[in-house]
Scaffold this active site. Sequence first.
Site, mmCIF file in Angstrom:
data_model
loop_
_atom_site.group_PDB
_atom_site.id
_atom_site.type_symbol
_atom_site.label_atom_id
_atom_site.label_comp_id
_atom_site.label_asym_id
_atom_site.label_seq_id
_atom_site.Cartn_x
_atom_site.Cartn_y
_atom_site.Cartn_z
ATOM 1 N N GLY A 32 104.085 73.529 74.365
ATOM 2 C CA GLY A 32 102.884 73.313 73.555
ATOM 3 C C GLY A 32 103.181 72.729 72.180
ATOM 4 O O GLY A 32 104.025 71.851 72.027
ATOM 5 N N VAL A 33 102.458 73.222 71.184
ATOM 6 C CA VAL A 33 102.628 72.756 69.804
ATOM 7 C C VAL A 33 104.080 72.961 69.344
ATOM 8 O O VAL A 33 104.668 72.100 68.685
ATOM 9 C CB VAL A 33 101.706 73.548 68.846
ATOM 10 N N ASP A 34 104.624 74.094 69.686
ATOM 11 C CA ASP A 34 105.982 74.470 69.287
ATOM 12 C C ASP A 34 106.983 73.410 69.764
ATOM 13 O O ASP A 34 107.803 72.901 68.973
ATOM 14 C CB ASP A 34 106.276 75.836 69.925
ATOM 15 N N SER A 122 97.121 80.499 69.853
ATOM 16 C CA SER A 122 96.944 81.369 71.039
ATOM 17 C C SER A 122 96.048 80.779 72.129
ATOM 18 O O SER A 122 95.925 81.385 73.198
ATOM 19 C CB SER A 122 96.413 82.773 70.678
ATOM 20 N N TYR A 126 99.171 80.965 75.524
ATOM 21 C CA TYR A 126 98.868 82.386 75.343
ATOM 22 C C TYR A 126 97.475 82.778 75.838
ATOM 23 O O TYR A 126 97.089 83.956 75.751
ATOM 24 C CB TYR A 126 99.075 82.812 73.892
HETATM 25 N N1 AR6 Z 1 98.868 69.061 68.324
HETATM 26 C C1 AR6 Z 1 97.772 69.854 68.231
HETATM 27 N N2 AR6 Z 1 97.452 70.763 69.183
HETATM 28 C C2 AR6 Z 1 98.272 70.874 70.250
HETATM 29 C C3 AR6 Z 1 99.447 70.090 70.406
HETATM 30 C C4 AR6 Z 1 99.735 69.149 69.368
HETATM 31 N N3 AR6 Z 1 100.818 68.368 69.419
HETATM 32 N N4 AR6 Z 1 100.055 70.457 71.578
HETATM 33 C C5 AR6 Z 1 99.287 71.420 72.132
HETATM 34 N N5 AR6 Z 1 98.208 71.669 71.347
HETATM 35 P P1 AR6 Z 1 100.043 76.366 72.548
HETATM 36 P P2 AR6 Z 1 99.841 79.276 72.085
HETATM 37 C C6 AR6 Z 1 97.107 72.645 71.520
HETATM 38 O O1 AR6 Z 1 100.309 76.598 73.987
HETATM 39 O O2 AR6 Z 1 98.717 79.399 73.053
HETATM 40 C C7 AR6 Z 1 104.851 77.951 73.118
HETATM 41 O O3 AR6 Z 1 105.711 77.936 74.235
HETATM 42 C C8 AR6 Z 1 96.926 73.246 72.889
HETATM 43 O O4 AR6 Z 1 96.175 72.342 73.717
HETATM 44 O O5 AR6 Z 1 100.880 75.373 71.833
HETATM 45 O O6 AR6 Z 1 99.750 79.993 70.774
HETATM 46 C C9 AR6 Z 1 105.328 78.899 72.042
HETATM 47 O O7 AR6 Z 1 106.741 78.899 71.933
HETATM 48 C C10 AR6 Z 1 96.145 74.509 72.548
HETATM 49 O O8 AR6 Z 1 94.763 74.211 72.354
HETATM 50 O O9 AR6 Z 1 100.167 77.751 71.680
HETATM 51 C C11 AR6 Z 1 104.808 80.213 72.523
HETATM 52 O O10 AR6 Z 1 105.660 80.772 73.504
HETATM 53 C C12 AR6 Z 1 96.712 74.944 71.199
HETATM 54 O O11 AR6 Z 1 97.384 73.773 70.697
HETATM 55 C C13 AR6 Z 1 103.483 79.859 73.148
HETATM 56 O O12 AR6 Z 1 103.610 78.493 73.541
HETATM 57 C C14 AR6 Z 1 97.720 76.072 71.263
HETATM 58 O O13 AR6 Z 1 98.495 75.957 72.438
HETATM 59 C C15 AR6 Z 1 102.350 79.959 72.170
HETATM 60 O O14 AR6 Z 1 101.140 79.751 72.851
#
Ligand code: AR6
Length: 169
Positions: A32-34, A122, A126
């Site tokens: 994801g973002v991370d 999240s 998550y």
């Molecule tokens: N820019 C903006 N938003 C984004 C991007 C981006 N580049 N990429 C994804 N999103 P998530 P969580 C959106 O999964 O749920 C990781 O493995 C995505 O569509 O990134 O808090 C971490 O290491 C969604 O709407 O974060 C943790 O293990 C939102 O960002 C876990 O995921 C959050 O999605 C955290 O999960």
Amino acid sequence: MTEIALVRGDITEADVDAVVNAANSSLLGGGGVDGAIHRRGGPEILAACRELRATSLPDGLPTGQAVATTAGHLPARWVIHTVGPVYAKREDRSDLLASCYRESLRVADELGARTVAFPAISAGIYGWPMDDAARIAVTTVRATPTDVAEVRFVLFDDAAHQAFTVAAG
Ligand code: AR6
């Protein structure tokens, strides 16, 4: 008064003082973002996270807390890493999600950041329902006293943008 902006896009491109990372407790990367932040920002961010684990955070970053590192090659100056709660149907973890926003803004104030970009914490891996995640994000930012002048929610897709638009009223 903190201005709230909603944009569609990729948070790694945000031209702000600090971008918030939806990290996990290990601080050592993920999807994801991370994943996007570490890929685009380069190895300096991971090196700074490893340093935190070796010093102040040997057990990792607890859910609901936040910590800052360099932003490496990103346009931003800092990455503020926070750990959102995993969504659970049978347990109300809303306050932990709200805490991510409050603590990230507290760290932003410590850094002197004036513009901060948040993803929908999240609401991806998550599993938090987007409408509820958006409501908590917007209401918490509005209720948190901070010197940050602009909070920019950078939403990855139309559904997220729509949910935040409704939440922002
Ligand atoms: N820019 C903006 N938003 C984004 C991007 C981006 N580049 N990429 C994804 N999103 P998530 P969580 C959106 O999964 O749920 C990781 O493995 C995505 O569509 O990134 O808090 C971490 O290491 C969604 O709407 O974060 C943790 O293990 C939102 O960002 C876990 O995921 C959050 O999605 C955290 O999960």
